[in-house]
Design an enzyme around this catalytic site. Structure first.
Site, short mmCIF file in Angstrom:
data_model
loop_
_atom_site.label_atom_id
_atom_site.label_comp_id
_atom_site.label_asym_id
_atom_site.label_seq_id
_atom_site.Cartn_x
_atom_site.Cartn_y
_atom_site.Cartn_z
N GLU A 93 8.14 -19.47 23.67
CA GLU A 93 8.28 -18.02 23.76
C GLU A 93 7.22 -17.39 24.66
O GLU A 93 6.18 -18.00 24.91
CB GLU A 93 8.19 -17.43 22.36
CG GLU A 93 9.49 -17.61 21.61
CD GLU A 93 9.39 -17.07 20.21
OE1 GLU A 93 9.19 -15.86 20.06
OE2 GLU A 93 9.50 -17.87 19.29
N PRO A 94 7.48 -16.18 25.12
CA PRO A 94 6.48 -15.50 25.96
C PRO A 94 5.16 -15.36 25.19
O PRO A 94 5.17 -15.09 23.99
CB PRO A 94 7.09 -14.11 26.19
CG PRO A 94 8.55 -14.26 25.95
CD PRO A 94 8.69 -15.37 24.95
N GLY A 95 4.06 -15.58 25.89
CA GLY A 95 2.75 -15.35 25.28
C GLY A 95 2.16 -16.52 24.52
O GLY A 95 1.10 -16.41 23.93
N VAL A 96 2.83 -17.68 24.53
CA VAL A 96 2.26 -18.83 23.81
C VAL A 96 1.26 -19.61 24.66
O VAL A 96 0.64 -20.56 24.17
CB VAL A 96 3.35 -19.80 23.29
CG1 VAL A 96 4.16 -19.14 22.18
CG2 VAL A 96 4.24 -20.29 24.41
N LYS B 226 1.79 -20.72 28.21
CA LYS B 226 2.34 -21.67 29.20
C LYS B 226 1.59 -21.55 30.53
O LYS B 226 1.14 -22.55 31.09
CB LYS B 226 3.85 -21.42 29.40
CG LYS B 226 4.67 -21.59 28.12
CD LYS B 226 6.16 -21.41 28.35
CE LYS B 226 6.57 -19.98 28.69
NZ LYS B 226 6.34 -19.02 27.59
N GLU C 178 13.26 -25.59 5.77
CA GLU C 178 12.65 -26.66 6.57
C GLU C 178 12.38 -27.90 5.71
O GLU C 178 12.57 -29.03 6.16
CB GLU C 178 11.36 -26.19 7.24
CG GLU C 178 11.55 -25.13 8.29
CD GLU C 178 12.60 -25.50 9.34
OE1 GLU C 178 12.66 -26.68 9.73
OE2 GLU C 178 13.39 -24.61 9.74
N HIS D 147 15.51 -29.93 5.43
CA HIS D 147 15.77 -30.78 6.60
C HIS D 147 14.92 -32.05 6.53
O HIS D 147 15.40 -33.16 6.73
CB HIS D 147 15.36 -30.06 7.89
CG HIS D 147 16.36 -29.08 8.39
ND1 HIS D 147 17.67 -29.42 8.60
CD2 HIS D 147 16.25 -27.78 8.73
CE1 HIS D 147 18.33 -28.35 9.05
NE2 HIS D 147 17.48 -27.34 9.14
N ASP E 245 22.11 -24.85 12.92
CA ASP E 245 22.39 -26.13 12.24
C ASP E 245 23.89 -26.33 12.07
O ASP E 245 24.42 -27.40 12.32
CB ASP E 245 21.79 -26.15 10.83
CG ASP E 245 20.29 -25.96 10.83
OD1 ASP E 245 19.67 -26.26 11.87
OD2 ASP E 245 19.76 -25.52 9.80
P1 ADP Z 1 3.14 -17.45 28.66
O1 ADP Z 1 2.95 -17.97 30.05
O2 ADP Z 1 3.54 -18.50 27.68
O3 ADP Z 1 4.00 -16.24 28.56
P2 ADP Z 1 0.38 -16.73 28.95
O4 ADP Z 1 -0.21 -18.03 29.32
O5 ADP Z 1 0.67 -15.78 30.06
O6 ADP Z 1 1.71 -16.97 28.11
O7 ADP Z 1 -0.55 -16.02 27.86
C1 ADP Z 1 -1.04 -14.73 28.01
C2 ADP Z 1 -2.47 -14.63 27.51
O8 ADP Z 1 -2.51 -14.83 26.09
C3 ADP Z 1 -3.36 -15.70 28.08
O9 ADP Z 1 -3.89 -15.33 29.30
C4 ADP Z 1 -4.43 -15.83 27.00
O10 ADP Z 1 -5.41 -14.83 27.14
C5 ADP Z 1 -3.66 -15.57 25.73
N1 ADP Z 1 -3.23 -16.84 25.13
C6 ADP Z 1 -1.96 -17.30 24.99
N2 ADP Z 1 -1.94 -18.51 24.42
C7 ADP Z 1 -3.22 -18.85 24.20
C8 ADP Z 1 -3.85 -20.01 23.64
N3 ADP Z 1 -3.14 -21.05 23.18
N4 ADP Z 1 -5.21 -20.03 23.57
C9 ADP Z 1 -5.94 -18.98 24.02
N5 ADP Z 1 -5.39 -17.88 24.55
C10 ADP Z 1 -4.05 -17.79 24.64
#
Ligand code: ADP
Length: 497
Positions: free
Chosen positions: A59-62, A64, A282, A285, A359
């Site tokens: 998901e967004p914000g994890v 990547k 879960e 499963h 599922d």
């Molecule tokens: P994605 O590309 O999955 O959408 P981002 O890499 O752009 O997510 O994450 C946005 C910001 O959130 C990062 O720059 C960081 O500051 C914070 N962040 C997200 N995941 C982590 C993580 N696992 N550890 C530390 N900071 C994180």
């Protein structure tokens, strides 16, 4: 020229693994990419076989983008990034030219990393409904990307990392060997992960003594790394506005309220009641996985919602290089139905949830194929239904030349298979209801438990489950460790000395 992509080059990315928290397994898995980028020639001499392309999905914000940049940072190589959406323009030919430029640039900077964010903008499966730009344009761009991926050699020291939150819509051509053939899921963080991430982002902030990050981690199920970073930034702003020197728990709680309210509106937070339902689902499963009579391993069990369909690897249709027998398929259906079965046993007929949608779809799909493609129903016999792509159904197919009677018979057989496995799943849940309750309790506490922990709990109740826990967490690890034996033993020696 005017067709230059908005390529962004960071010659010396400063981000390192220290900045990425809560996804230790993933970091472990990508370590060899760093080794490769550091010294492509040596890596290959030692027998390492680097991937050309890696797909990060989640998901967004994890994290990547963060992870990709950290890999480049750790390896001290340039990070060349571009967004898939930048490739998609109205003018035919522009996207393809941009892809060419991108790889030209990379060759000049090698060893280096190309990072393509939102790869789905370019890599959507052909034949899907076009969004924005025309079909032809995107297809040309995609083709060019495939050509470039196939064209460079791993000795060039270039690695392409792509990111998406929609792996399910990608064109399968992108995932073939020699392209993005390594796919890594980045999950949302669990309690521990959230705690680690909070610590990373608290590094450059002044926190008052009363701030308990562990408590904050517990209060934030479902939040991503980006959400947590945002949370601490909000809290810092609030503290500054109040003229405080330090961030106190008061600001953190206030910021948390704001953020979770926003997320609640979007339906993205989980209530304790929902958490319990997810845990039971879960656990169901996992139980089926552990009692079923096959060699499929059970991974860890987590109640952190994925919020998206299951991973690419699991979604790809069963490949023809594997052969499954009828018993394997019954077991797969049993495992798929284990979640719903547990819901019904624990909450009653009216307590079942929508969480089983995927599922049921997959179980039904398997049963349908057993009966109509693989000749696995005695009643229907060894026949295969002819299906053709239906252009009006976006890639879906319709049966042709099949009598309504036969179709009805197939439907009945599909229902029989599903119902039988479902009844079996419910009986298994009933049998192990008590230890399963204890597992659920543990899951609610920790959000993620390992297969071993699951088995431990059952042991306390005097039940020995088969040893089906996956020893290596990472897929492909076996193969890789074979390939990198020399490299690995070298590493170990250094550690011993
Ligand atoms: P994605 O590309 O999955 O959408 P981002 O890499 O752009 O997510 O994450 C946005 C910001 O959130 C990062 O720059 C960081 O500051 C914070 N962040 C997200 N995941 C982590 C993580 N696992 N550890 C530390 N900071 C994180």
């Amino acid at each position: 020229g005017s067709h230059m992509a908005k390529v962004y080059i960071e010659e010396k990315p400063k981000v390192t693994f220290k900045d990425v928290a809560g996804i230790e397994e993933v970091k472990e898995e990508v370590k060899e990419i760093i080794e490769y980028l550091k010294d492509p020639v040596k890596f290959q001499k030692l027998g390492g076989r680097p991937p050309k392309g890696v797909l990060l999905y989640g998901e967004p914000g994890v994290g990547k983008t963060l992870l990709a940049k950290a890999i480049a940072g750790e390896a001290h190589v340039p990070f060349i990034s571009v967004s898939g959406s930048d490739f998609v323009e109205m003018f035919v030919g522009v996207g393809a030219a941009r892809v060419r430029d991108l790889f030209e640039t990379a060759k000049k900077h090698a060893p280096c990393m190309i990072f393509i964010d939102e790869i789905d903008a370019v890599g959507r499966a052909r034949g899907a409904i076009p969004v924005g730009g025309g079909h032809d344009e995107r297809e040309q761009t995609l083709n060019q990307l495939l050509v470039e991926m196939d064209g460079f050699d791993t000795s060039d020291g270039i690695i392409v990392i792509a990111a998406t939150n929609r792996p399910d819509i990608l064109d399968p051509a992108l995932l073939r060997p020699g392209r993005f053939d390594r796919q890594i899921f980045i999950p949302k963080p669990d309690v521990r992960g959230r705690y680690e991430i909070l610590k990373v982002h608290a590094r450059n902030k002044k926190l008052a003594k009363d701030v308990d990050l562990e408590f904050v981690a517990r209060a934030t199920p479902g939040l991503t790394g980006a959400d947590l970073e945002n949370l601490l930034n909000e809290a810092a702003l609030l503290a500054a506005r109040k003229g405080k020197e330090e961030i106190t728990m008061e600001e953190i709680e206030e910021a948390l309220d704001r953020i979770t309210m926003g997320l609640e509106r979007k339906g993205m937070t989980i209530s304790p009641k929902e958490k319990e339902k997810i845990a039971i689902h879960e656990a169901g499963h996992a139980l089926m996985g552990l009692v079923s009579d096959d060699d499929d391993k059970v991974h860890k069990i987590s109640i952190i919602p994925r919020g998206m369909a299951l991973g690419v690897t699991q979604q790809l249709p069963i490949e023809d290089k594997h052969i499954y027998d009828k018993k394997d398929l019954y077991n797969k259906i049993l495992v798929l139905l284990g979640g719903r079965a547990a819901e019904e046993v624990f909450f009653g007929k009216d307590g079942i949830t929508t969480g089983a949608e995927n599922d049921l779809q997959r179980a039904t799909d398997l049963a349908y194929r057993m009966v109509s493609m693989w000749g696995m129903s005695d009643k229907v016999g060894p026949i295969a239904i002819r299906r053709v792509a239906n252009p009006f159904l976006g890639g879906m197919t319709t049966a042709v030349d099949t009598s309504p009677d036969l179709l009805r018979e197939i439907d009945e057989e599909v229902r029989r298979i599903i119902t039988e496995q479902y009844e079996k799943a419910k009986a298994i849940v009933e049998e192990y209801k008590e230890p399963l309750k204890a597992v659920v309790k543990k899951l609610l506490e920790k959000e993620t438990i390992t297969c071993e922990e699951f088995v431990e709990v059952f042991k306390l109740y005097g039940i020995e489950l088969k040893d089906k826990c996956k020893k290596e967490e990472l897929f492909d690890k076996d193969r890789k460790s074979e390939e990198n034996k020399e490299l690995k033993s070298g590493e170990v020696k250094e550690e011993v000395v």
